[in-house]
Design a protein around this motif. Structure first.
Motif, PDB file in Angstrom:
ATOM      1  N   UNK A   1      60.090  46.821  45.440  1.00 29.99           N
ATOM      2  CA  UNK A   1      59.438  46.784  44.190  1.00 29.99           C
ATOM      3  C   UNK A   1      57.948  47.249  44.547  1.00 29.99           C
ATOM      4  N   UNK A   2      57.283  47.885  43.492  1.00 30.07           N
ATOM      5  CA  UNK A   2      55.995  48.432  43.687  1.00 30.07           C
ATOM      6  C   UNK A   2      55.114  47.811  42.498  1.00 30.07           C
ATOM      7  N   UNK A   3      53.857  47.292  42.757  1.00 27.69           N
ATOM      8  CA  UNK A   3      53.340  46.678  41.607  1.00 27.69           C
ATOM      9  C   UNK A   3      51.717  46.772  42.075  1.00 27.69           C
ATOM     10  N   UNK A   4      50.563  46.682  41.040  1.00 30.91           N
ATOM     11  CA  UNK A   4      49.259  46.695  41.426  1.00 30.91           C
ATOM     12  C   UNK A   4      48.815  45.289  40.812  1.00 30.91           C
ATOM     13  N   UNK A   5      47.670  44.844  41.222  1.00 28.07           N
ATOM     14  CA  UNK A   5      46.969  43.533  40.736  1.00 28.07           C
ATOM     15  C   UNK A   5      45.877  43.784  39.964  1.00 28.07           C
ATOM     16  N   UNK A   6      45.385  43.019  39.399  1.00 26.64           N
ATOM     17  CA  UNK A   6      44.099  43.067  38.376  1.00 26.64           C
ATOM     18  C   UNK A   6      42.959  43.816  39.286  1.00 26.64           C
ATOM     19  N   UNK A   7      42.544  43.548  40.574  1.00 29.10           N
ATOM     20  CA  UNK A   7      41.717  43.791  41.413  1.00 29.10           C
ATOM     21  C   UNK A   7      42.096  45.257  42.196  1.00 29.10           C
ATOM     22  N   UNK A   8      42.977  45.732  41.760  1.00 29.44           N
ATOM     23  CA  UNK A   8      43.585  47.058  42.152  1.00 29.44           C
ATOM     24  C   UNK A   8      44.301  47.038  43.406  1.00 29.44           C
ATOM     25  N   UNK A   9      44.612  46.179  44.032  1.00 35.44           N
ATOM     26  CA  UNK A   9      45.410  46.418  45.160  1.00 35.44           C
ATOM     27  C   UNK A   9      46.844  46.679  44.954  1.00 35.44           C
TER      28      UNK A   9
ATOM     29  N   UNK B   1      39.286  44.854  33.257  1.00 34.75           N
ATOM     30  CA  UNK B   1      40.027  45.037  34.465  1.00 34.75           C
ATOM     31  C   UNK B   1      41.568  44.505  34.603  1.00 34.75           C
ATOM     32  N   UNK B   2      42.232  45.477  34.823  1.00 32.74           N
ATOM     33  CA  UNK B   2      43.539  45.473  34.569  1.00 32.74           C
ATOM     34  C   UNK B   2      44.296  46.833  35.203  1.00 32.74           C
ATOM     35  N   UNK B   3      45.609  46.662  35.548  1.00 30.40           N
ATOM     36  CA  UNK B   3      46.480  47.906  36.011  1.00 30.40           C
ATOM     37  C   UNK B   3      47.939  47.484  35.460  1.00 30.40           C
ATOM     38  N   UNK B   4      48.232  48.362  34.515  1.00 26.91           N
ATOM     39  CA  UNK B   4      49.477  47.955  33.928  1.00 26.91           C
ATOM     40  C   UNK B   4      50.828  48.608  34.576  1.00 26.91           C
ATOM     41  N   UNK B   5      50.462  49.456  35.820  1.00 24.54           N
ATOM     42  CA  UNK B   5      51.517  49.888  36.280  1.00 24.54           C
ATOM     43  C   UNK B   5      51.032  51.006  37.239  1.00 24.54           C
TER      44      UNK B   5
END
Length: 861
Positions: free
Chosen positions: A238-246, A274-278
């Motif tokens: 699985x690959x994901x990103x977090x709000x603080x961009x990790x 401050x978000x990353x949807x994917x």
């Protein structure tokens, strides 16, 4: 009888007198503005009851009984057997009626002396005697009506979805057990072909594993800091990103962390969100290849089985040691790379990967697009001029770090990564461009740019020139049909959202539209506008869902576009022509001069537009805040949907929160049906004149650090005071339900079923699980097993539904708000997993968290 014995009666009389005064003052105000006279009548009856109580007259209870029955008749006339509106009208009246029957209150009524009592003269009323019996009888009738309303749902639509009607399509080459894009494929369907989980076994789902990212709130975060990611599933990871961009890679079966990448986002950014949807994914070599080998080195305590061979690592572009962090330079300058954090479960850091075949693309809050090796988390040095990055500020006007970036993943179409971005809403008239750009997926070279302010010139902009400032942007998720050669772009409007007097012809053409661009050239193939001259922030918020429908016996390639105003436009994605009819309806006029409104607005045959608000639709926890909402309703301008913003304040319903938002809808390509989550909240939009371009008009204090002053509209003649339409207690002024789940047959446009959804457990001061139907932010997902999943409601649950009937069959408690879209995949153990993100949403006030939770059926023994 002593004064002490009369004290409860006197206190009750005083309380009723105070209530009478409030109702008479508020009721007269409401009557003068054309509202209901009930509150005046009720105030009079409260006052008469108070006077009679003070005078120890048993007739006080008879008068109050008349108030109870009168209130009940009025409430039924206004709202019928609808429990929550009935409760708001009668709760105070009913509770006080019960208190009036207490013996401490009734004992002094009618008695003059002990002798009178002994002789049986003027005996005090009781619930079974005299005027007390009248009051008790009226309360019993009111209670019977209330209990009856508990079993009546006036908002429920019963029905059933059709079964499988056609082959579901190819799935864009994505294996059934994987999830390669935000919507699983670039078709944006949010549909998994897995069928292990069904309505029959859905209730058996249990937590398989849980992972915490460690991404927590930090000082200086904007209010809208959100964990909205839908992870990708490629191979066994699985690959994901977090709000603080990790960026984090997990073992999909165990949830163990494999590697982590930190792009080292620079501080002091002018962020509204401050978000990353994917993330986005490019398969290696042949685009149908999907397997991702494991990392070359196993970290202590972290399983990376199965181990990749040297040839596999070479094919995936991995070197012997991954790079796990990077540091940005100033916008306009490609950032340099840093060494990896030695505490992360990856091999020792080294130079960036020399060659990546497969790539993950991560958009960052400081305006970069970074290519990573899925196997190792290394930066791909063969992309973006040697450092694995593209500077999205290149050729941008009005450079202000943080005021532009891609909150949503890029679209991967053929050999291109197509990127949009969000610009600051309602901050100034000097913002970045909303340009859409296509980059070569191998090298990172700019192939074309489509700028709605200069739409015909799509060749790469020469160095030294800049894109059109302040042009409409695409902050949401795009879709693509590579067979037709088109990418479908949902566009917003030009900031400021509520003032459009100075918009150009190009802006007017493309604002709040779905635009189909040629994948190869960026040229416009067609455009469909969902709102004309948008003054309501009704930008197209959701990813279009692409699905083939059988219409009139023919298979038609369709595009399903949900909108904030509640319309679902079903278009032929080859031409943009409506499949379900679209008509133009007259719209209110009277915008603040020199602005204007469009005379008509498009209306789809498939619409979740809410009925026009009326005074009787006002709500509150009590009759008092409902009265306040009724007065406020008459104080605002309101002429139905598309009432323009005004100086006195306009009701905007539905508000810019949207009936549908970035979570979009889910579609089942085999059944030709849609699962949606309509939400209904009214807002108030008030234009505030500006005397200059610098002073704060709607913000009491300057924002901290580099954060922007939202809604000030510097450079425009008006700022905007935009807020939810709520009561003095902070509750929505319109009656519930505020949120539903709904099933739609897309071939006919018929709503098969619609049910209110969610509770106020996590939104009320007391955690009571009242099922009122609450707003949702975050999308649904469907599977071939006939189930749908949703986690975005304001209460902290993930829920599972029977797609055919809409019945909720399962739910599980989340540790925080679930404002993301679930996904489903198959693990290495052959089980179907459902994945939820529980991270909260700052502007909604849901609890922040960092949890990734996988559910599965119990293992067979």
């Amino acid at each position: 009888m002593t004064r002490r014995q009369r004290l409860p009666t006197l206190i009750m009389a005083a309380l009723l007198a105070v209530i009478a005064a409030a109702l008479l003052i508020g009721g007269l105000w409401l009557a003068l503005v054309g509202g209901s006279r009930y509150y005046v009548v009720a105030g009079v009856l409260f006052l008469v009851t108070a006077i009679l109580l003070y005078r120890r007259k048993p007739e006080a209870l008879a008068v109050y009984a008349a108030l109870v029955i009168g209130t009940l008749i009025w409430a039924l006339y206004e709202v019928g057997f609808d429990w929550w509106p009935l409760a708001a009208r009668g709760d105070v009246v009913f509770v006080l009626g019960g208190l009036l029957l207490l013996p401490w209150v009734t004992r002094p009524l009618g008695r003059r002396s002990v002798a009178d009592a002994l002789d049986g003269r003027e005996v005090s009323p009781t619930p079974l005697r005299g005027s007390g019996a009248l009051l008790a009888g009226s309360l019993v009738v009111a209670l019977a009506v209330a209990v009856t309303s508990w079993f009546v749902d006036l908002h429920r639509v019963e029905g059933a979805m059709p079964g499988t009607r056609q082959a579901p399509g190819t799935g864009e080459g994505v294996p059934p057990g994987e999830w390669h894009a935000y919507g699983r494929t670039e078709l944006g369907q949010r549909y998994s072909p897995l069928a292990e989980i069904t309505p029959a076994n859905l209730s058996q789902l249990e937590v398989a594993w849980q992972f915490e990212t460690g991404d927590e709130s930090q000082p200086g975060d904007p209010v809208e800091t959100t964990f909205e990611v839908t992870p990708l599933k490629i191979g066994d990871r699985l690959f994901l990103c977090t709000p603080h961009q990790s960026v984090i890679a997990l073992d999909a079966t165990t949830g163990a962390e494999v590697w982590r990448y930190d792009p080292k986002i620079q501080g002091e950014l002018a962020l509204q969100h401050l978000t990353c949807r994917g993330l986005s994914y490019q398969p290696p070599g042949d685009t149908t290849q999907t397997a991702v080998p494991a990392a070359a080195t196993e970290a202590p305590g972290v399983s990376t089985e199965p181990q990749a061979t040297a040839s596999e690592l070479s094919a995936a572009g991995a070197l012997t040691a991954p790079q796990a962090s990077g540091a940005p330079a100033a916008p306009g300058t490609p950032p340099a790379s840093d060494a990896a954090d030695p505490n992360l479960p990856v091999a020792a850091a080294s130079a960036a990967t020399a060659t990546c075949d497969a790539k993950l693309f991560m958009p960052t809050a400081d305006g970069r697009l970074i290519a990573l090796d899925p196997a190792t988390g290394s930066v791909c040095a063969n992309f973006g001029g040697g450092d694995g990055q593209i500077d999205l500020w290149d050729r941008m006007p009005n450079v202000n770090p943080g005021s532009y970036y891609s909150t949503s993943p890029a679209v991967i179409a053929g050999n291109l990564a197509i990127v949009g971005g969000t610009v600051l809403d309602n901050v100034s008239t000097k913002e970045a461009s909303g340009v859409i750009r296509a980059f070569d997926i191998t090298t990172g070279a700019l192939v074309w740019n489509w700028d709605s302010g200069n739409p015909d010139q799509t060749a790469p902009l020469p160095a030294g020139q800049t894109y059109t400032p302040n042009s409409p942007n695409s902050w949401s998720i795009m879709s693509a049909d590579t067979a037709l050669g088109m990418v479908y772009v949902p566009l917003g409007n030009q900031p400021p959202d509520q003032w459009g007097a100075n918009r150009s012809a190009e802006v007017e053409r493309f604002s709040s539209s779905v635009v189909a661009l040629d994948i190869a050239t960026g040229q416009v193939r067609w455009v469909f506008q969902t709102v004309h001259h948008d003054l309501w922030d009704y930008d197209v918020p959701a990813q279009p869902s692409l699905v083939d429908l059988t219409v009139g016996g023919q298979r038609v390639p369709a595009l399903v576009q949900p909108t904030k105003q509640g319309e679902i436009f079903v278009l032929d994605r080859r031409t943009g022509d409506p499949i379900l009819p679209v008509t133009e309806r007259p719209a209110p006029g009277g915008a603040v001069s020199p602005d204007r409104t469009a005379p008509t607005q498009p209306k789809s045959a498939l619409s979740f537009e809410p009925p026009r608000l009326r005074e009787r639709d006002m709500w509150g926890a009590t009759m008092f805040d409902q009265l306040a909402c009724r007065i406020a309703y008459h104080g605002y301008r309101y002429e139905g949907r598309f009432t323009p913003p005004s100086l006195e304040g306009s009701l905007i319903y539905p508000g810019n929160f949207g009936v549908f938002n970035w979570g979009s809808v889910a579609v089942d390509p085999a059944r030709g049906v849609m699962f949606g989550t309509p939400t209904y909240l009214a807002f108030v939009s008030t234009l505030k004149p500006r005397s200059n371009d610098s002073e704060l008009v709607v913000n009491a204090q300057p924002p901290q650090g580099a954060l922007p002053a939202l809604n000030e509209n510097f450079g425009a003649p008006y700022a905007v005071d935009l807020k939810p339409f709520v009561s003095p207690l902070g509750l929505p002024c319109q009656s519930p339900p505020w949120g539903y789940v709904a099933g739609v047959d897309l071939t006919t446009g018929e709503v098969a079923w619609q049910h209110k959804n969610g509770t106020v457990r996590d939104s009320s001061p007391v955690p009571l699980p009242f099922r009122m139907g609450v707003p949702n932010l975050g999308g649904p997902m469907m599977t071939a097993g006939g189930v749908a999943f949703l986690s975005g409601t304001l209460d902290y649950y993930i829920r599972g539904y029977d797609v055919t009937t809409g019945e909720e069959l399962w739910k599980a408690r989340l540790p925080a708000g679930g404002q993301a879209t679930p996904m489903s995949y198959e693990g290495a153990d052959g089980r179907q997993y459902v994945l939820a993100i529980a991270g909260g949403h700052g502007s909604l006030g849901t609890k922040r968290g960092d949890s990734v939770i996988a559910y599965a059926l119990p293992k067979e023994h």
